[in-house]
Enzyme design. Structure first.
Site, PDB file in Angstrom:
ATOM      1  N   LEU A   1       1.303  -0.035   2.295  1.00 11.21           N
ATOM      2  CA  LEU A   1       0.604  -1.250   1.899  1.00 11.21           C
ATOM      3  C   LEU A   1       1.497  -2.181   1.096  1.00 11.21           C
ATOM      4  O   LEU A   1       1.374  -3.398   1.212  1.00 11.21           O
ATOM      5  CB  LEU A   1      -0.700  -0.901   1.164  1.00 11.21           C
ATOM      6  CG  LEU A   1      -1.710  -0.193   2.078  1.00 11.21           C
ATOM      7  CD1 LEU A   1      -2.965   0.182   1.329  1.00 11.21           C
ATOM      8  CD2 LEU A   1      -2.060  -1.039   3.287  1.00 11.21           C
TER       9      LEU A   1
ATOM     10  N   VAL B   1       2.658   7.769   0.720  1.00 11.77           N
ATOM     11  CA  VAL B   1       2.928   7.063   1.973  1.00 11.77           C
ATOM     12  C   VAL B   1       2.047   5.817   2.086  1.00 11.77           C
ATOM     13  O   VAL B   1       2.512   4.751   2.486  1.00 11.77           O
ATOM     14  CB  VAL B   1       2.754   7.989   3.194  1.00 11.77           C
ATOM     15  CG1 VAL B   1       2.965   7.219   4.494  1.00 11.77           C
ATOM     16  CG2 VAL B   1       3.727   9.155   3.118  1.00 11.77           C
ATOM     17  N   CYS B   2       0.793   5.929   1.692  1.00  6.49           N
ATOM     18  CA  CYS B   2      -0.109   4.776   1.758  1.00  6.49           C
ATOM     19  C   CYS B   2       0.392   3.658   0.854  1.00  6.49           C
ATOM     20  O   CYS B   2       0.345   2.484   1.216  1.00  6.49           O
ATOM     21  CB  CYS B   2      -1.524   5.177   1.339  1.00  6.49           C
ATOM     22  SG  CYS B   2      -2.291   6.384   2.445  1.00  6.49           S
ATOM     23  N   THR B   3       0.880   4.028  -0.318  1.00  7.01           N
ATOM     24  CA  THR B   3       1.389   3.021  -1.247  1.00  7.01           C
ATOM     25  C   THR B   3       2.594   2.308  -0.635  1.00  7.01           C
ATOM     26  O   THR B   3       2.665   1.074  -0.644  1.00  7.01           O
ATOM     27  CB  THR B   3       1.752   3.675  -2.599  1.00  7.01           C
ATOM     28  OG1 THR B   3       0.570   4.260  -3.156  1.00  7.01           O
ATOM     29  CG2 THR B   3       2.310   2.640  -3.562  1.00  7.01           C
TER      30      THR B   3
ATOM     31  N   THR C   1      -1.663   7.134  -2.913  1.00  2.86           N
ATOM     32  CA  THR C   1      -0.918   8.262  -2.362  1.00  2.86           C
ATOM     33  C   THR C   1       0.434   7.703  -1.916  1.00  2.86           C
ATOM     34  O   THR C   1       0.551   6.516  -1.624  1.00  2.86           O
ATOM     35  CB  THR C   1      -1.662   8.915  -1.186  1.00  2.86           C
ATOM     36  OG1 THR C   1      -1.868   7.926  -0.176  1.00  2.86           O
ATOM     37  CG2 THR C   1      -3.003   9.491  -1.634  1.00  2.86           C
TER      38      THR C   1
END
Length: 163
Positions: A60, A55-57, A53
């Site tokens: 991380l 924002v998660c990408t 997703t």
């Protein structure tokens, strides 16, 4: 809603399946990760809603690109989300993520840390656990469109290391 472990108290121990890309990026090494086995080093627990997703990408990838900074502070970074280890492997390979990604498929650990949320599954949050296993800092996002920056985390960690 559970509030999870309190600052200054022992972080809730857990064991989760997960995996990490090898330094060459060729293999995804699967194993179980137990928080108490990381004693002696600080651990950044980065709970995130989902693999692949936007924002998660970004979050991380930011942490992965800063792994040397975390290493310099004797800290490990563990990403935790509800997806399974197979999903984590494809996510890690797609973005060359260098930290272990742990599968909390039943969200038991998210619940124990007070970050399980109806609808979105898991609130984006970060817990810093000192080398003694004590919870030193936490940030739980209400909406999760932003994340704690690498510099914020390394500043907090350097404070732990000097304490």
């Amino acid at each position: 809603m559970a509030s999870g472990p309190q600052l200054g108290s022992a972080a809730t121990d857990f064991t989760l399946p997960g995996g990490v890309l090898s330094p060459s990026g060729e293999t995804f090494e699967r194993s179980d990760y137990r928080l108490s086995s990381a004693r002696g080093r600080s651990v950044v627990l980065a709970f995130y809603p989902g693999d692949n997703t936007s924002v998660c990408t970004k979050q991380l990838c930011s942490y992965s690109s800063g792994m040397e900074a975390f290493e310099g502070l004797d800290a490990d970074v563990w990403g935790i989300s509800p997806q399974g280890v197979d999903s984590h492997e494809s996510f890690a390979r797609a973005f060359d993520l260098r930290m272990p990604l742990l599968a909390d498929e039943g969200r038991e650990i998210a619940k124990a840390y007070g970050v399980s949320a109806p609808g979105i599954g898991v609130r984006r949050s970060v817990f810093l656990v000192g080398p003694d296993g004590i919870l030193r800092w936490k940030h739980v996002a209400l909406l999760g469109a932003t994340f704690q920056s690498l510099s914020t985390l390394t500043d907090r960690l350097s404070g732990i290391k000097e304490a």
